[in-house]
Enzyme design. Structure first.
Site, short mmCIF file in Angstrom:
data_model
loop_
_atom_site.label_atom_id
_atom_site.label_comp_id
_atom_site.label_asym_id
_atom_site.label_seq_id
_atom_site.Cartn_x
_atom_site.Cartn_y
_atom_site.Cartn_z
N SER A 137 0.79 -1.06 0.03
CA SER A 137 -0.03 0.08 -0.04
C SER A 137 0.69 1.36 0.01
CB SER A 137 -0.95 0.09 1.25
OG SER A 137 -0.13 -0.01 2.41
N TYR A 182 1.44 16.38 14.06
CA TYR A 182 2.33 15.64 13.14
C TYR A 182 4.00 15.59 13.72
CZ TYR A 182 3.67 12.12 9.79
OH TYR A 182 4.26 11.18 9.19
N VAL A 206 -2.58 10.77 0.04
CA VAL A 206 -3.86 10.12 0.42
C VAL A 206 -3.76 8.69 0.70
CG1 VAL A 206 -6.20 9.65 0.54
CG2 VAL A 206 -5.42 11.67 -0.58
#
Length: 391
Positions: free
Chosen positions: A52, A237, A273
């Site tokens: 992924s 983050y 994304v």
């Protein structure tokens, strides 16, 4: 044969099923982004997290552009009562592509953190290839079991020092919802556990294992993929618990590079994304605003992965910052781009979010992670869900 019509069912950004044909088409689309070459040599690569996101893109870019042989490792669920995970179907499609381009590339479905996985992978590396030229480390997991202590570590998405608030994007029946999300302060234990999951310890253990088995080929290079991002997402983050883990990853690169025969870097990728990033408050809004500003100028994971391989192989010089990190994100962090995104961030309200941000694009991108909303796929037709893991 187990065919059925599959519809997207889930909550938020998580779906219970994935679509095999959609996932296959996604992989096909990724391969079409790469200018395939006839390889002069076939370097051996080990990709940890190959199913992924950036790990998948790096695997396909290496196969198409540099004809890599090797092994990809990921941890996916097989089809049962539900479909298999999207990464299962993407891996099957990637394996089929590897075969068409003449690469000998094996895929292992196992927990990358486990010592047993490392042993099995290294056995296969030794038997089939005699060693490895490149190790790409791209692991995004919420938890990790340390096989040497049997301790389970859980990562936390929290602030450090003081609580923070951020705007965040959600969806209600496909319609964008702008939220204000509070970010709690992480405890020292939560920070330590996040570092244990997302830092460089497991990356280092992979290199240790390869080194002990004398499987590092001359010029061995390893890179761990990371992210820095904008000041807008900084409190949650880079300055948060995740950032502590990323700092540890970078320190690990410096430690590994101090060894003879090891060239280690972190690669700072741009925003995208992914299943990992969509779970972090604020990131979805930020990426949707970034796409609104840049449009096609937002570099895809595949574009960045091509650049990474070009730099790792020496075809192009390394683009390093003052800390020795490979920078694939400069397009994202230019002053004019960040100023435009900040303006839209400040302007965003529930009334105008669909105009200020590229919310339709973002929602479709999230669904595509599971194989939905992919052009060319008939979602009314039954799809075969019992796809075998490649052997």
């Amino acid at each position: 044969m187990t065919e059925r019509v599959i519809k997207p069912v889930g909550r938020g950004f998580l779906f219970l099923d994935s679509h095999p044909a959609g996932c296959e088409q996604i992989v096909r689309g990724l391969t079409e982004q790469v200018e395939a070459r006839t390889p002069q040599t076939r370097p051996v690569a080990l990709v940890i997290g190959s199913s992924s996101g950036y790990g998948l893109a790096a695997t396909i870019a290496g196969l198409a552009r540099y004809g890599i042989d090797g092994i990809g490792v990921s941890f996916e669920k097989a089809p049962a009562r539900r479909t298999a995970t999207a990464g299962w179907y993407r891996t099957a499609a990637t394996a089929a592509y590897a075969e068409t381009v003449g690469s000998t590339f094996h895929f292992i479905n196992a927990d990358a953190f486990a010592d047993t996985t490392k042993a099995d992978v290294l056995d296969l590396l030794q038997e089939k290839f005699g060693g490895v030229d490149y190790l790409i480390y791209s692991v995004a997991a919420p938890r990790r079991v340390d096989p040497r202590t049997d301790t389970t570590y859980q990562s936390a998405i929290k602030a450090i020092g003081q609580a923070a608030e951020t705007k965040s994007l959600a969806y209600d029946d496909g319609q964008p919802v702008l939220q204000e999300v509070g970010i709690e302060v992480a405890t020292d234990e939560e920070i330590a556990e996040t570092v244990a999951v997302m830092g460089g310890e497991d990356w280092s253990r992979w290199v240790d294992a390869l080194e002990e088995r004398k499987l590092l080929k001359d010029g061995f290079t390893t890179v761990a993929l990371t992210y820095i991002g904008s000041e807008l997402t900084g409190p949650i983050y880079r300055q948060g618990s995740i950032g502590a883990a990323k700092a540890h990853l970078e320190a690990t690169a410096r430690d590994l590079s101090s060894r003879d025969g090891v060239h280690a870097r972190t690669s700072v990728n741009g925003a995208a994304v992914t299943q990992a990033s969509s779970a972090i408050p604020g990131i979805g809004l930020y990426v949707s605003l970034l796409h609104k500003v840049l449009g096609d100028g937002l570099q895809t994971p595949m574009q960045q992965s091509i650049s990474l391989w070009d730099q790792l192989t020496g075809e192009k010089p390394l683009d390093l910052d003052e800390d020795g990190r490979i920078r694939l994100d400069r397009w994202e962090l230019t002053d004019d781009v960040q100023a435009a995104v900040r303006t839209k961030w400040d302007e965003a309200t529930q009334d105008n979010i669909a105009e200020v941000a590229d919310t339709v694009w973002f929602y479709e991108e999230v669904r595509r992670l599971y194989g939905f909303d992919v052009p060319g796929v008939d979602y009314e037709a039954p799809a075969e869900v019992d796809v075998e893991w490649p052997t």
